[in-house]
Motif scaffolding. Structure first.
Motif, PDB file in Angstrom:
ATOM      1  N   ALA A 133       3.181   4.309  -7.616  1.00  0.00           N
ATOM      2  CA  ALA A 133       3.931   5.558  -7.610  1.00  0.00           C
ATOM      3  C   ALA A 133       3.594   6.359  -6.365  1.00  0.00           C
ATOM      4  CB  ALA A 133       3.602   6.381  -8.858  1.00  0.00           C
ATOM      5  N   LEU A 134       4.626   6.846  -5.690  1.00  0.00           N
ATOM      6  CA  LEU A 134       4.461   7.699  -4.519  1.00  0.00           C
ATOM      7  C   LEU A 134       4.504   9.140  -4.990  1.00  0.00           C
ATOM      8  CD1 LEU A 134       6.874   5.581  -2.399  1.00  0.00           C
ATOM      9  CD2 LEU A 134       4.494   5.943  -1.801  1.00  0.00           C
ATOM     10  N   CYS A 156       7.471   9.436  -7.611  1.00  0.00           N
ATOM     11  CA  CYS A 156       7.290  10.007  -8.945  1.00  0.00           C
ATOM     12  C   CYS A 156       6.313  11.179  -8.872  1.00  0.00           C
ATOM     13  CB  CYS A 156       6.763   8.946  -9.906  1.00  0.00           C
ATOM     14  SG  CYS A 156       6.221   9.591 -11.501  1.00  0.00           S
ATOM     15  N   THR A 157       6.670  12.278  -9.494  1.00  0.00           N
ATOM     16  CA  THR A 157       5.758  13.424  -9.580  1.00  0.00           C
ATOM     17  C   THR A 157       5.453  13.791 -11.029  1.00  0.00           C
ATOM     18  OG1 THR A 157       7.631  14.946  -9.428  1.00  0.00           O
ATOM     19  CG2 THR A 157       6.501  14.386  -7.375  1.00  0.00           C
ATOM     20  N   CYS A 158       6.176  13.179 -11.981  1.00  0.00           N
ATOM     21  CA  CYS A 158       5.947  13.516 -13.389  1.00  0.00           C
ATOM     22  C   CYS A 158       4.784  12.736 -13.986  1.00  0.00           C
ATOM     23  CB  CYS A 158       7.209  13.264 -14.209  1.00  0.00           C
ATOM     24  SG  CYS A 158       7.613  11.496 -14.414  1.00  0.00           S
ATOM     25  N   GLY A 159       4.448  11.596 -13.388  1.00  0.00           N
ATOM     26  CA  GLY A 159       3.361  10.784 -13.905  1.00  0.00           C
ATOM     27  C   GLY A 159       3.728   9.940 -15.103  1.00  0.00           C
ATOM     28  N   GLN A 160       4.999   9.945 -15.501  1.00  0.00           N
ATOM     29  CA  GLN A 160       5.425   9.201 -16.685  1.00  0.00           C
ATOM     30  C   GLN A 160       6.297   7.986 -16.351  1.00  0.00           C
ATOM     31  OE1 GLN A 160       4.176  10.204 -19.668  1.00  0.00           O
ATOM     32  NE2 GLN A 160       3.092  11.731 -18.430  1.00  0.00           N
ATOM     33  N   CYS A 161       6.655   7.828 -15.106  1.00  0.00           N
ATOM     34  CA  CYS A 161       7.525   6.712 -14.726  1.00  0.00           C
ATOM     35  C   CYS A 161       6.761   5.387 -14.830  1.00  0.00           C
ATOM     36  CB  CYS A 161       8.037   6.889 -13.304  1.00  0.00           C
ATOM     37  SG  CYS A 161       9.070   8.365 -13.084  1.00  0.00           S
ATOM     38  N   ASP A 162       7.449   4.357 -15.295  1.00  0.00           N
ATOM     39  CA  ASP A 162       6.834   3.031 -15.473  1.00  0.00           C
ATOM     40  C   ASP A 162       6.888   2.277 -14.149  1.00  0.00           C
ATOM     41  OD1 ASP A 162       5.729   0.752 -16.492  1.00  0.00           O
ATOM     42  OD2 ASP A 162       7.570   0.056 -17.467  1.00  0.00           O
ATOM     43  N   ALA A 184       6.070  -6.407  -8.138  1.00  0.00           N
ATOM     44  CA  ALA A 184       5.550  -5.070  -8.409  1.00  0.00           C
ATOM     45  C   ALA A 184       6.660  -4.062  -8.182  1.00  0.00           C
ATOM     46  CB  ALA A 184       4.354  -4.753  -7.516  1.00  0.00           C
ATOM     47  N   THR A 185       6.766  -3.088  -9.082  1.00  0.00           N
ATOM     48  CA  THR A 185       7.746  -2.024  -8.923  1.00  0.00           C
ATOM     49  C   THR A 185       7.099  -0.827  -8.233  1.00  0.00           C
ATOM     50  OG1 THR A 185       7.201  -1.183 -11.131  1.00  0.00           O
ATOM     51  CG2 THR A 185       9.081  -2.698 -10.937  1.00  0.00           C
ATOM     52  N   PHE A 186       7.918  -0.069  -7.521  1.00  0.00           N
ATOM     53  CA  PHE A 186       7.429   1.103  -6.807  1.00  0.00           C
ATOM     54  C   PHE A 186       8.488   2.194  -6.857  1.00  0.00           C
ATOM     55  CE2 PHE A 186       9.764  -1.375  -3.710  1.00  0.00           C
ATOM     56  CZ  PHE A 186      10.525  -0.430  -3.064  1.00  0.00           C
ATOM     57  N   GLY A 187       8.085   3.399  -6.551  1.00  0.00           N
ATOM     58  CA  GLY A 187       9.051   4.489  -6.489  1.00  0.00           C
ATOM     59  C   GLY A 187       8.372   5.824  -6.325  1.00  0.00           C
ATOM     60  N   GLN A 208       0.828  -1.203   0.000  1.00  0.00           N
ATOM     61  CA  GLN A 208       0.000   0.000   0.000  1.00  0.00           C
ATOM     62  C   GLN A 208       0.862   1.253   0.000  1.00  0.00           C
ATOM     63  OE1 GLN A 208      -2.593  -0.021   3.391  1.00  0.00           O
ATOM     64  NE2 GLN A 208      -4.133  -1.303   2.415  1.00  0.00           N
ATOM     65  N   THR A 209       0.371   2.282  -0.682  1.00  0.00           N
ATOM     66  CA  THR A 209       0.961   3.606  -0.559  1.00  0.00           C
ATOM     67  C   THR A 209       0.177   4.376   0.493  1.00  0.00           C
ATOM     68  OG1 THR A 209      -0.464   4.560  -2.259  1.00  0.00           O
ATOM     69  CG2 THR A 209       1.613   3.587  -2.995  1.00  0.00           C
ATOM     70  N   PRO A 210       0.727   5.476   1.029  1.00  0.00           N
ATOM     71  CA  PRO A 210      -0.019   6.273   2.010  1.00  0.00           C
ATOM     72  C   PRO A 210      -1.323   6.797   1.418  1.00  0.00           C
ATOM     73  CG  PRO A 210       2.281   6.932   1.950  1.00  0.00           C
ATOM     74  CD  PRO A 210       2.064   6.020   0.783  1.00  0.00           C
TER      75      PRO A 210
END
Length: 222
Positions: A43-44, A33-39, A28-31, A8-10
């Motif tokens: 996304a946090l 990201c603020t650009c919205g384009q990361c694969d 599952a990958t996570f990281g 889960q993300t916050p």
């Protein structure tokens, strides 16, 4: 096949936290990201330290891969604030045994994080008979002794909260334990525990509490 790991993300301002359920063998990958384009699968969306990784589910634990080149990942056991591990940049498939934990960037206490619900622990149904020539290990401390009541009361804020929860004073401990315990007796019991656990005299209550909790000498169920 049912899910064995939940990530889960916050909670976001718009509603519920994002969540991914993983079955055995899935990743599952996570990281951040603020650009919205990361694969990324998760996304946090926070303006904070960049980090990225991958979580893989297995039957008895889960695996963490640090996909970042610089940032170390910190994994904290949310059920025991003194248990944690770190995963260096580029490290692949590090096993994590915690059932409930938080994954974040090391050194960034207020940064983005994930909550991971791992597989339920598995236990052997039958234990082999102990060796007759080896004596069974005895508890380091006597749960019926007065000093143990002092130690448990001293540790209770950390057992219920976090590693930064303030410890009670001798006066607060004595008041909590009742009329049979005085402030002087509390101090004497703490000195006795320091010697019994072979800690350095004058090391402080923080060291005593950390030692007792880390080695499972005391718990809320005692």
């Amino acid at each position: 096949m049912r899910a064995v790991v939940t990530v889960q993300t916050p909670g976001q301002k718009a509603g519920k936290p994002d969540q991914i359920d993983l079955r055995e063998g899935e990743s599952a990958t996570f990281g951040s990201c603020t650009c919205g384009q990361c694969d990324l699968d998760l996304a946090l969306d926070q303006q904070a330290t960049w980090f990225t990784g991958e979580i893989t589910a297995t039957a008895g634990h889960w695996l963490l891969t640090n996909l970042g080149p610089i940032q170390t990942l910190l994994v904290e056991n949310l059920e025991n604030c003194y248990e944690y591990l770190t995963v260096d940049p580029g490290r692949r498939l590090a096993p994590v045994p915690f059932e409930l934990c938080r994954v974040s960037a090391a050194g960034r206490a207020s940064g983005p994080h994930l909550t991971v619900f791992g597989p339920e622990p598995k236990y052997a149904p039958v234990r082999p008979a102990p060796c007759a020539a080896v004596r069974e290990a005895q508890p380091a401390l006597n749960p019926q002794a007065a000093y143990f009541a002092v130690l448990r009361t001293l540790c209770e804020p950390r057992l219920r909260g976090s590693a930064s929860s303030p410890l009670p004073t001798s006066e607060q401990i004595a008041r909590r334990l009742g009329s049979y315990m005085t402030v002087r007796a509390v101090n004497a019991h703490i000195e006795y525990l320091t010697d019994k656990l072979r800690l350095t005299r004058g090391c402080g209550r923080e060291v005593l509490v950390e030692t007792a909790i880390r080695h499972r000498m005391v718990s809320l169920e005692c």
